[in-house]
Design an enzyme around this catalytic site. Structure first.
Site, PDB file in Angstrom:
ATOM      1  N   ASN A 183       0.666  -1.124  -0.224  1.00  0.00           N
ATOM      2  CA  ASN A 183       0.011   0.001  -0.005  1.00  0.00           C
ATOM      3  C   ASN A 183       1.087   1.186  -0.077  1.00  0.00           C
ATOM      4  O   ASN A 183       1.996   1.220   0.609  1.00  0.00           O
ATOM      5  CB  ASN A 183      -0.868   0.008   1.193  1.00  0.00           C
ATOM      6  CG  ASN A 183      -0.004   0.132   2.519  1.00  0.00           C
ATOM      7  OD1 ASN A 183       0.063  -0.861   3.072  1.00  0.00           O
ATOM      8  ND2 ASN A 183       0.198   1.327   2.808  1.00  0.00           N
ATOM      9  N   ALA A 184       0.253   2.451  -0.447  1.00  0.00           N
ATOM     10  CA  ALA A 184       0.815   3.587  -0.350  1.00  0.00           C
ATOM     11  C   ALA A 184       0.301   4.329   0.949  1.00  0.00           C
ATOM     12  O   ALA A 184      -0.907   4.211   1.374  1.00  0.00           O
ATOM     13  CB  ALA A 184       0.614   4.631  -1.564  1.00  0.00           C
ATOM     14  N   THR A 185       1.118   4.778   1.470  1.00  0.00           N
ATOM     15  CA  THR A 185       0.695   5.768   3.024  1.00  0.00           C
ATOM     16  C   THR A 185       0.558   7.306   2.724  1.00  0.00           C
ATOM     17  O   THR A 185       1.223   7.756   2.024  1.00  0.00           O
ATOM     18  CB  THR A 185       1.541   5.505   4.098  1.00  0.00           C
ATOM     19  OG1 THR A 185       1.677   4.115   4.226  1.00  0.00           O
ATOM     20  CG2 THR A 185       1.089   6.262   5.251  1.00  0.00           C
ATOM     21  N   LYS A 221      -3.482   3.935   2.314  1.00  0.00           N
ATOM     22  CA  LYS A 221      -3.869   4.043   3.697  1.00  0.00           C
ATOM     23  C   LYS A 221      -3.588   5.610   3.885  1.00  0.00           C
ATOM     24  O   LYS A 221      -2.674   6.119   3.900  1.00  0.00           O
ATOM     25  CB  LYS A 221      -3.004   3.197   4.433  1.00  0.00           C
ATOM     26  CG  LYS A 221      -2.978   3.081   5.967  1.00  0.00           C
ATOM     27  CD  LYS A 221      -2.515   2.163   6.742  1.00  0.00           C
ATOM     28  CE  LYS A 221      -1.076   2.501   7.010  1.00  0.00           C
ATOM     29  NZ  LYS A 221      -0.418   1.628   8.259  1.00  0.00           N
ATOM     30  N   LYS A 270      -3.513   8.344   6.918  1.00  0.00           N
ATOM     31  CA  LYS A 270      -3.723   8.807   8.264  1.00  0.00           C
ATOM     32  C   LYS A 270      -4.795   9.651   8.731  1.00  0.00           C
ATOM     33  O   LYS A 270      -5.002  10.528   8.305  1.00  0.00           O
ATOM     34  CB  LYS A 270      -2.273   9.335   8.390  1.00  0.00           C
ATOM     35  CG  LYS A 270      -1.026   8.491   8.282  1.00  0.00           C
ATOM     36  CD  LYS A 270      -1.014   7.406   9.459  1.00  0.00           C
ATOM     37  CE  LYS A 270       0.292   6.715   9.452  1.00  0.00           C
ATOM     38  NZ  LYS A 270       0.457   5.621  10.702  1.00  0.00           N
ATOM     39  N   ASN A 292      -4.234   5.248  14.710  1.00  0.00           N
ATOM     40  CA  ASN A 292      -2.985   5.290  15.842  1.00  0.00           C
ATOM     41  C   ASN A 292      -3.685   5.225  17.184  1.00  0.00           C
ATOM     42  O   ASN A 292      -3.232   5.899  18.113  1.00  0.00           O
ATOM     43  CB  ASN A 292      -2.118   6.114  15.485  1.00  0.00           C
ATOM     44  CG  ASN A 292      -1.236   5.895  14.149  1.00  0.00           C
ATOM     45  OD1 ASN A 292      -1.183   6.724  13.397  1.00  0.00           O
ATOM     46  ND2 ASN A 292      -0.693   4.536  14.169  1.00  0.00           N
ATOM     47  N   GLU A 296      -7.707   0.822  11.040  1.00  0.00           N
ATOM     48  CA  GLU A 296      -6.576   0.131  11.612  1.00  0.00           C
ATOM     49  C   GLU A 296      -6.457   1.207  13.123  1.00  0.00           C
ATOM     50  O   GLU A 296      -6.267   2.370  13.094  1.00  0.00           O
ATOM     51  CB  GLU A 296      -5.326   0.521  10.936  1.00  0.00           C
ATOM     52  CG  GLU A 296      -3.994  -0.085  11.634  1.00  0.00           C
ATOM     53  CD  GLU A 296      -2.738  -0.144  10.768  1.00  0.00           C
ATOM     54  OE1 GLU A 296      -1.890   0.153  11.146  1.00  0.00           O
ATOM     55  OE2 GLU A 296      -3.023  -0.500   9.671  1.00  0.00           O
ATOM     56  N   ASP A 315      -2.712  -2.643  15.504  1.00  0.00           N
ATOM     57  CA  ASP A 315      -1.065  -2.553  15.375  1.00  0.00           C
ATOM     58  C   ASP A 315      -0.662  -2.720  16.722  1.00  0.00           C
ATOM     59  O   ASP A 315       0.114  -3.748  17.009  1.00  0.00           O
ATOM     60  CB  ASP A 315      -1.082  -1.509  14.395  1.00  0.00           C
ATOM     61  CG  ASP A 315       0.469  -1.231  13.980  1.00  0.00           C
ATOM     62  OD1 ASP A 315       1.376  -2.045  14.469  1.00  0.00           O
ATOM     63  OD2 ASP A 315       0.689  -0.439  13.276  1.00  0.00           O
ATOM     64  N   LYS A 345       4.617  -5.925  12.811  1.00  0.00           N
ATOM     65  CA  LYS A 345       6.040  -5.328  12.688  1.00  0.00           C
ATOM     66  C   LYS A 345       7.023  -6.206  13.183  1.00  0.00           C
ATOM     67  O   LYS A 345       7.274  -6.370  14.301  1.00  0.00           O
ATOM     68  CB  LYS A 345       6.130  -3.961  13.134  1.00  0.00           C
ATOM     69  CG  LYS A 345       4.987  -2.989  12.709  1.00  0.00           C
ATOM     70  CD  LYS A 345       4.984  -1.748  13.559  1.00  0.00           C
ATOM     71  CE  LYS A 345       4.537  -0.525  12.798  1.00  0.00           C
ATOM     72  NZ  LYS A 345       3.089  -0.740  12.442  1.00  0.00           N
TER      73      LYS A 345
END
EC number: 4.2.1.113
Length: 348
Positions: free
Chosen positions: A125-127, A152, A154, A185, A209, A233, A256
């Site tokens: 994916n590109a963020t 994705k 933010k 996040n 997410e 995450d 991760k």
């Protein structure tokens, strides 16, 4: 077996926001393990808020460098045990050991990690960062023009209404065939998360997410099954995969390898998630090319799944070696040479 390590510092193209504040470079340690005429390389790159500190990482690597044993299996066990409480250090050691063993076995690292089919590419994916609606749309269009089919975004730093507007405008700009994800996040409370899920479902967002704080696994379970898949995450690292699965908190878990303690651990967690019908997605912690390529191999060792968050090399202004895993049309190349496939990281 002999272990050596040395420090490095890689400048970022832009500052990275972390729970411990912004950072302008990624600092870590290259790890090399020699054994019987062959060597493997690894990378230990601590990230504040995710792993041990740089000082703690170096102390663990010092302990590992002092390990001695006549038996190789015992040496491997002791090397990993020396880094038991330092995930970044353990990652560096485990990756170097895996690279060494894969080279000896004359197989690519993802085969050594358990992959049973040839894999040439992994979708990524590109963020898209936290910009204004216009900036977000421009970045999304540029990513699609570069060949990315998963974006994705933010979210969570702005009022929810602003994030919904950004997501809505991106959907209108890229059309229905591009998958959209959002990453909060842990920024929201349960009411905000419910509102976000409802609004994002209307925008055909595939995955949200970490909408809630790390410890609120019950809340993540509550906002599932409302039209948008829920991923975790930070919760995987802080609470552990068993707690996440027991709480029925996620459709997707983000892995991760650096934060989990190595490619071997990430593969084990991914396999366990799959057994429980939860999808793993592999991402980096904005690492150098050694760790980043290791994460590519982890993704390639798992059954083909959604796009992974591995297209992070362009966030670094410099790197440790030439990149053997470039991104081409929204897919990252999986090196097919023996071992990790990174050459020139440890120059004599």
């Amino acid at each position: 077996m002999e272990l050596a390590y040395r420090p490095f510092s890689l400048a970022l193209t832009t500052e990275l926001e972390t729970a411990a504040g912004p950072i302008a470079q990624r600092e870590g340690f290259l790890v090399r393990i020699d054994g019987d005429g062959e060597y493997g390389v690894g990378e230990a790159t601590p990230l504040p808020g995710w792993t041990e500190s740089s000082v703690e990482c170096e102390r663990a690597l010092e302990r590992a460098a002092a390990v001695t044993a006549d038996d190789e299996d015992e040496a491997c066990r002791r090397l990993l045990a020396a880094c038991e409480d330092a995930p970044a250090a353990r990652h560096g050691v485990a990756l170097a050991l895996s690279d060494l063993r894969a080279k000896r076995d004359r197989v690519s690292l993802y085969r050594h990690l358990g992959g049973d089919e040839r894999v040439d590419y992994v979708p990524v994916n590109a963020t898209i960062g936290d910009g204004t609606p216009a900036e977000t749309v421009d970045a999304a269009r540029e990513a699609v023009e570069e060949g990315f089919r998963t974006l994705k975004l933010k979210v969570g730093a702005r009022p929810l209404e602003s994030d919904v507007e950004r997501v809505r405008r991106v959907r209108e700009a890229v059309g229905p065939d591009v998958e959209l994800r959002a990453d909060a996040n842990g920024a929201w409370n349960r009411d905000e998360a419910r509102d976000a899920v409802a609004a994002f479902a209307d925008c055909d967002v595939a995955l949200l997410e970490q909408p809630l704080p790390v410890d609120d696994l019950a809340g993540h379970a509550e906002v599932r099954d409302a039209g948008v898949e829920i991923g975790v995450d930070e919760s995987v690292v802080e609470r552990g995969i068993d707690a996440v699965l027991a709480a029925d908190a996620a459709d997707v878990v983000v892995l991760k390898p650096m934060a989990l303690g190595g490619p071997d651990v990430a593969c084990e967690v991914g396999a366990w998630a799959l057994e429980c019908d939860v999808t793993p997605i592999v991402t980096t912690t904005i690492d150098g090319v050694v760790a980043r390529t290791g994460a590519v191999h982890v993704a390639a060792s798992l059954p083909e799944g959604p796009a992974c968050g591995l297209a992070t090399g362009d966030l670094l202004a410099s790197d440790l070696a030439p990149d053997p895993a470039p991104v081409i049309d929204g897919e990252i190349v999986v090196p097919g040479s023996n071992g990790l496939g990174v050459s020139g990281a440890w120059n004599e």
